[in-house]
Every structure is written in C-alpha cells, then in structure tokens.
Design a protein around this motif. Structure first.
Motif, mmCIF file in Angstrom:
data_model
loop_
_atom_site.group_PDB
_atom_site.id
_atom_site.type_symbol
_atom_site.label_atom_id
_atom_site.label_comp_id
_atom_site.label_asym_id
_atom_site.label_seq_id
_atom_site.Cartn_x
_atom_site.Cartn_y
_atom_site.Cartn_z
ATOM 1 N N GLU A 269 2.020 2.319 8.970
ATOM 2 C CA GLU A 269 0.893 1.903 8.147
ATOM 3 C C GLU A 269 0.723 0.398 8.253
ATOM 4 O O GLU A 269 1.681 -0.371 8.147
ATOM 5 C CB GLU A 269 1.084 2.294 6.682
ATOM 6 C CG GLU A 269 -0.096 1.911 5.823
ATOM 7 C CD GLU A 269 -0.364 2.893 4.684
ATOM 8 O OE1 GLU A 269 -0.983 2.506 3.704
ATOM 9 O OE2 GLU A 269 0.060 4.060 4.801
ATOM 10 N N ARG A 270 -0.523 -0.029 8.479
ATOM 11 C CA ARG A 270 -0.861 -1.444 8.510
ATOM 12 C C ARG A 270 -1.558 -1.811 7.206
ATOM 13 O O ARG A 270 -2.385 -1.044 6.706
ATOM 14 C CB ARG A 270 -1.778 -1.749 9.692
ATOM 15 C CG ARG A 270 -1.204 -1.387 11.049
ATOM 16 C CD ARG A 270 0.006 -2.221 11.408
ATOM 17 N NE ARG A 270 0.561 -1.839 12.698
ATOM 18 C CZ ARG A 270 1.725 -2.276 13.166
ATOM 19 N NH1 ARG A 270 2.456 -3.111 12.441
ATOM 20 N NH2 ARG A 270 2.170 -1.893 14.343
ATOM 21 N N TYR A 271 -1.223 -2.974 6.695
ATOM 22 C CA TYR A 271 -1.732 -3.364 5.384
ATOM 23 C C TYR A 271 -1.763 -4.886 5.283
ATOM 24 O O TYR A 271 -1.182 -5.602 6.115
ATOM 25 C CB TYR A 271 -0.843 -2.793 4.272
ATOM 26 C CG TYR A 271 0.601 -3.234 4.356
ATOM 27 C CD1 TYR A 271 1.035 -4.385 3.692
ATOM 28 C CD2 TYR A 271 1.532 -2.526 5.120
ATOM 29 C CE1 TYR A 271 2.348 -4.811 3.776
ATOM 30 C CE2 TYR A 271 2.847 -2.953 5.215
ATOM 31 C CZ TYR A 271 3.250 -4.090 4.547
ATOM 32 O OH TYR A 271 4.549 -4.521 4.643
ATOM 33 N N VAL A 272 -2.434 -5.392 4.260
ATOM 34 C CA VAL A 272 -2.376 -6.806 3.906
ATOM 35 C C VAL A 272 -1.701 -6.907 2.548
ATOM 36 O O VAL A 272 -2.183 -6.321 1.561
ATOM 37 C CB VAL A 272 -3.772 -7.446 3.847
ATOM 38 C CG1 VAL A 272 -3.685 -8.870 3.270
ATOM 39 C CG2 VAL A 272 -4.409 -7.484 5.228
ATOM 40 N N ALA A 273 -0.589 -7.600 2.481
ATOM 41 C CA ALA A 273 0.118 -7.799 1.215
ATOM 42 C C ALA A 273 -0.363 -9.083 0.553
ATOM 43 O O ALA A 273 -0.668 -10.072 1.228
ATOM 44 C CB ALA A 273 1.619 -7.868 1.456
ATOM 45 N N VAL A 309 -6.674 5.625 12.168
ATOM 46 C CA VAL A 309 -7.489 6.204 11.093
ATOM 47 C C VAL A 309 -7.256 5.386 9.833
ATOM 48 O O VAL A 309 -6.186 4.781 9.660
ATOM 49 C CB VAL A 309 -7.140 7.687 10.832
ATOM 50 C CG1 VAL A 309 -7.471 8.540 12.049
ATOM 51 C CG2 VAL A 309 -5.669 7.848 10.449
ATOM 52 N N PRO A 310 -8.241 5.320 8.929
ATOM 53 C CA PRO A 310 -8.029 4.584 7.683
ATOM 54 C C PRO A 310 -6.839 5.134 6.908
ATOM 55 O O PRO A 310 -6.607 6.342 6.857
ATOM 56 C CB PRO A 310 -9.342 4.814 6.920
ATOM 57 C CG PRO A 310 -10.364 5.062 7.986
ATOM 58 C CD PRO A 310 -9.626 5.831 9.042
ATOM 59 N N ALA A 311 -6.084 4.231 6.309
ATOM 60 C CA ALA A 311 -4.934 4.634 5.495
ATOM 61 C C ALA A 311 -5.413 5.417 4.279
ATOM 62 O O ALA A 311 -6.384 5.046 3.625
ATOM 63 C CB ALA A 311 -4.153 3.408 5.046
ATOM 64 N N ILE A 478 -4.019 -4.447 0.615
ATOM 65 C CA ILE A 478 -5.227 -3.844 1.176
ATOM 66 C C ILE A 478 -4.730 -2.757 2.116
ATOM 67 O O ILE A 478 -4.026 -3.033 3.090
ATOM 68 C CB ILE A 478 -6.082 -4.866 1.951
ATOM 69 C CG1 ILE A 478 -6.502 -6.022 1.045
ATOM 70 C CG2 ILE A 478 -7.330 -4.180 2.527
ATOM 71 C CD1 ILE A 478 -7.213 -7.144 1.779
ATOM 72 N N TYR A 479 -5.066 -1.517 1.803
ATOM 73 C CA TYR A 479 -4.618 -0.383 2.616
ATOM 74 C C TYR A 479 -5.527 -0.295 3.844
ATOM 75 O O TYR A 479 -6.706 0.017 3.720
ATOM 76 C CB TYR A 479 -4.691 0.907 1.808
ATOM 77 C CG TYR A 479 -4.036 0.823 0.442
ATOM 78 C CD1 TYR A 479 -2.654 0.817 0.321
ATOM 79 C CD2 TYR A 479 -4.805 0.737 -0.724
ATOM 80 C CE1 TYR A 479 -2.045 0.748 -0.935
ATOM 81 C CE2 TYR A 479 -4.204 0.664 -1.973
ATOM 82 C CZ TYR A 479 -2.822 0.667 -2.075
ATOM 83 O OH TYR A 479 -2.224 0.591 -3.313
ATOM 84 N N LEU A 480 -4.986 -0.554 5.014
ATOM 85 C CA LEU A 480 -5.819 -0.650 6.210
ATOM 86 C C LEU A 480 -5.830 0.642 7.027
ATOM 87 O O LEU A 480 -6.685 1.486 6.833
ATOM 88 C CB LEU A 480 -5.369 -1.841 7.063
ATOM 89 C CG LEU A 480 -5.575 -3.227 6.434
ATOM 90 C CD1 LEU A 480 -5.043 -4.325 7.353
ATOM 91 C CD2 LEU A 480 -7.041 -3.461 6.103
#
Length: 512
Positions: A269-273, A309-311, A478-480
């Motif tokens: 999972e890719r995200y912005v913390a 795909v979107p998280a 931000i759930y990417l």
C-alpha cells in the motif's frame, strides 16, 4: 553502460570466504537490477523489503514464506505452543552449517534474539521482537521462547525475513554497524562484494544444507533507481532480471521476444503520512480534505500506467484480517469546504517528502503537488536517497521537520498486525519504528493489543475491524494505491519470484 564502481566496493578476502572473491569459475551467473540502494545487510536492522530480500541470499530464519506468502519451516523442524500462549518450543534441523563452518544450534538462536531484544542495541527490528521476554536453550537442537504476553502472530513474526540467523562468531567480532559489512549465515550464498549504493555480489555456498542448491554460481544485485537504465540493462543482457519494470515501459518490454514480463497482485500500500504533532495536520478536517483532493484513479494511470488500484483500506486485500471500505472519493469541492471549516480558506504551504527517489516516486509526488495546488495547498517536494532517510525521518517528534511523506509498506508476516502496528500504533513512533507521523489512536492501540491476545479468529477479526474503522475515518494518511508487482526477465531464467509483499523468493533460481 557502467553502473558500478568496483574499486569502491567492499571485497571480502578469499581467506574469509573460503573461495575466490572473483569467481572466474562461475558457470552460471545472474544479475538482478533493483530500483533502490541498500540500507544494510544486517537483517535485524533492515527496515526496507529490498535490503532483507537481498540478505536472504546469505541468511535463513527459523521459518519463512514461499513465493505465495505461505508459511513454511526453514531452520525449524517443528514447534509447540503452551496452553497459555506464552511459550513456544521449537525443534531445530540438524546438520546445518554456518558459513564459518560451525554448526547451527540452539545457542545461535539465543545469541541472535538476545541481540535484537536488547533495546540498547538500537536495531530496527526491535519492535518486531520486543515481546520476547526470554530465549532459552533446552538442548542443542531445542530452543524455547517465552513471551511477555500472548501473541498469536508470533510464528508469522519468526517467518519475517529480518529474522535471519547470523553466525555468533560474526556478532562477537563485528560490533554495531560493522556487522552489516560482514554477513555470515546459513544461506545458499556467501558474500563476495558489497557496497550499499552500488553492488551486492554473492557466490555459491558449497556447504549449503540442501543438496543441489543453489543451482547458479553467482548472483549480483545492482541498485539502478533510474527506470530507463534498468530496462536498458535487461534489453542488452547486462541484467537477467529487473524489478520493478516501470509501468510506462511494460508494453515495450513485452514486445521483445527474448524477454518476459510477469505481473502479480501485491499487498503493498502506498500512502502519504502526516505529522500529527504539527499544524495543520493535527486537524482531522485538513487530513480528510487532502484525501478528497487526490484523484486516485488518475494517479493509477499517470504514475503506474494502470498497474495499480486505489487503496480501499488501511491494508490491502490479501493481508489476513484486512477490511475494505472502498476508495476515498475524489471531491475537490469537498476538500476546499473542509479546509475552510478547518480555518484555512486560502489553503496553506507545506513540504512533501518521498521515501524513494526512483522515477515512479518522482511522478507520484509531482502529481500530488499538482492535485494539492487545485485546492489551494502549495507544497514543495523532495525525493530522498536511501542514505538520507535516517537523518530525515528517524527522529523523535520534537526534532522532526517532517510535514508529509510519501511512503509504502507491505506486511511481510502476511498478517494485519505487521501491516498496521509498525506504522500507526502509539508505541511505534519514529525512531522506534515506522510511525513517522507520530499518530496516536487509543481505539487502534487497544484493539490491536486485544487481537493479539486471542487465537480465536472470529474474535480477532472483530477487534481488528473495530480498529480499522476508527482509523480509516481519522485519516492518519492519504490512502493512495495498491500496486501490482511487475518484474522483467530474460527467457531461460527460472525460479526468481516476487512475493506479494515485494520480497524476493529465489531458492530455486536457475538460468539456461
């Protein structure tokens, strides 16, 4: 194309290895080009999947995971658990030798886990194993772990690739960070050459415990962050395997008859913390606004060429006990409304860091920069090299200058605990673990603790679900996206697999 500087590399002598450091005898060799530099070859101090995946060439743990992330015995023969869930007694395989010629026995297990569970040693994987209260030698081939409290995911933890057994002689001889440059394990390969930013080269261990393995004589990992260079190496034959294949070049690689592209689902999972200790990110409305500000579908296309795909949750589908809530919707109007309600009608300025500096990551942060600007949030961006990470993110909250950071994670134990707790639990604040944004949620903490105290799967799921719902709405990130694993190889290469967590499984690697 010259990628490495052999003169800068650390070369261990033949006296240490018991073989030539430049094995001209090698009948079969494979070069693997990867997207990032290495952080360490000390498995207990590695926090990135690439480093401990490469270290697996030299190290093995008590348990491990196959190419599909199914748990399997490695150096362990069997295990039993006490009725109270506090004691795990493990029988070890016999006749296994370390690279230094000594036999792998229970005392080595104790040395390794005493080292990592000693907080004073400052090892990154302390947070994975700190629940171990005591490691005891029962007999030469039996070891017993006693836990501080029941922990139902413990065997999965022991299967994590960071639990590689290191020669006690190396631990004694090379203190602290020196150990990373003198790997000594039970694995199928031995170290020949290592420079963290340029090369890892390993050669066949003639005394490996499994007859007929490894099937090749030499394996080299080369860090190549630039996407086009990595693909060019595959095309010219300078590399026989690359990971990842950049999304924008998948089609062209597939069109080359002597190359193979493999796509598999991941649990990455890719995200912005956000840094929750500073304004404006301590305001949930700001965090929600920035989630609404990002078009995840467009991000999948722009940065990942549709291979993502979107998280839909805090952890991806495929992680045991993970829940899905649906992708956070794209609604810039709602984002502006929330920013106004939070006291930022004209937006604000901030910095966005990236934990990676490869081409795809650069695309992601540039896309985010454009998306934020559309709701009045102006960000400057910076992509880090591996050597910068410690200085920038391994900080106590009072010393941190972080505001937002693009990152990613995969649960290399296959279970939700390790997908979430190191990133979001209060006791995982950096620099202890990878909660870089110093997020704290009592509902998450309490329910994750309770989930690990039970082996009842229904009860465990209920605890985890409560925690996930509370955290999803709170927007610590931000759930990417969840991306696919895409690798490229030459025809004739077999036995090199990308696991769902983006780790490598290559025990059967061979080339014709």
């Amino acid at each position: 194309m010259k990628i490495t500087k052999a003169t800068a590399a650390l070369v261990l002598s033949g006296a240490i290895l018991g073989l030539s450091a430049s094995p001209a005898f090698a009948a079969k060799s494979v070069t693997v080009a990867v997207a990032s530099t290495f952080t360490t070859m000390d498995p207990f101090d590695a926090s990135d999947t690439l480093s401990y995946s490469a270290a697996k060439s030299m190290y093995e743990g008590l348990f491990g995971f196959d190419k599909d992330m199914k748990l399997q015995n490695v150096l362990a023969e069997s295990y039993t658990v006490s009725d109270d869930g506090l004691e795990y007694t493990i029988k070890l395989k016999k006749g296994v030798k370390f690279h230094d010629g000594t036999e792998f026995q229970a005392d080595a297990v104790k040395v390794n886990f005493d080292r990592v569970t000693n907080k004073a040693n400052g090892l990154r994987r302390y947070t994975l194993y700190y629940n171990i209260a005591k490691t005891e030698v029962i007999d030469p081939y039996t070891v017993k772990f006693t836990l501080h409290k029941p922990f139902s995911a413990f065997i999965n933890q022991l299967g994590h690739a960071s639990g590689g057994m290191i020669c006690p002689s190396a631990i004694a001889k090379y203190p602290g960070k020196q150990l990373a440059f003198h790997p000594c394990g039970t694995g199928p390969f031995k170290l020949a050459e290592y420079n963290p930013s340029e090369k890892l080269r390993v050669v066949k261990n003639p005394d490996y415990r499994i007859a007929g393995l490894p099937k090749i004589d030499e394996l080299t990992f080369l860090p190549v962050p630039e996407n086009s260079s990595r693909v060019a190496m595959l095309r010219t034959g300078e590399a026989q395997f690359i990971f990842p294949v950049p999304p924008e070049q998948v089609k062209s690689v597939e069109e080359q008859s002597n190359l193979v592209v493999t796509k598999t689902d991941s649990i990455i999972e890719r995200y912005v913390a956000f840094n929750h200790q500073v304004k404006p990110f301590n305001n949930v409305k700001v965090r929600q606004a920035l989630n609404y500000a990002v078009n995840k579908e467009a991000l999948c296309k722009v940065a990942f060429s549709g291979l993502a795909v979107p998280a839909k949750g805090i952890a991806p589908k495929g992680v045991e006990f993970a829940d899905e809530f649906g992708a956070w919707p794209y609604d810039p109007k709602k984002a502006r409304e929330l920013l106004k309600e939070a006291g930022y009608p004209n937006g604000f300025t901030a910095t966005l860091w990236s934990l990676y500096n490869h081409t795809t990551a650069q695309k992601v942060i540039q896309f985010l920069q454009q998306q934020f600007a559309q709701v009045g949030v102006k960000v400057s961006v910076m992509a880090m090299e591996a050597g910068q990470r410690s200085a920038y993110i391994d900080q106590k909250p009072e010393n941190s200058k972080l505001q937002m950071i693009y990152a990613g994670w995969s649960s290399s134990t296959g279970e939700l605990d390790w997908a979430v707790r190191p990133l979001l639990a209060t006791d995982s604040w950096s620099p202890v673990a990878s909660n870089y944004g110093y997020y704290s949620n009592p509902t998450l903490d309490e329910n994750f603790t309770n989930a690990l105290l039970t082996t009842d799967k229904a009860k465990k799921q209920a605890f985890y679900s409560t925690a996930q719902k509370a955290t999803w709405d709170d927007c610590p990130w931000i759930y990417l996206v969840t991306e696919q694993n895409v690798s490229g190889s030459v025809k004739g290469l077999t036995g090199f697999h990308i696991q769902p967590d983006a780790g490598f499984e290559y025990s059967q690697i061979d080339i014709q």
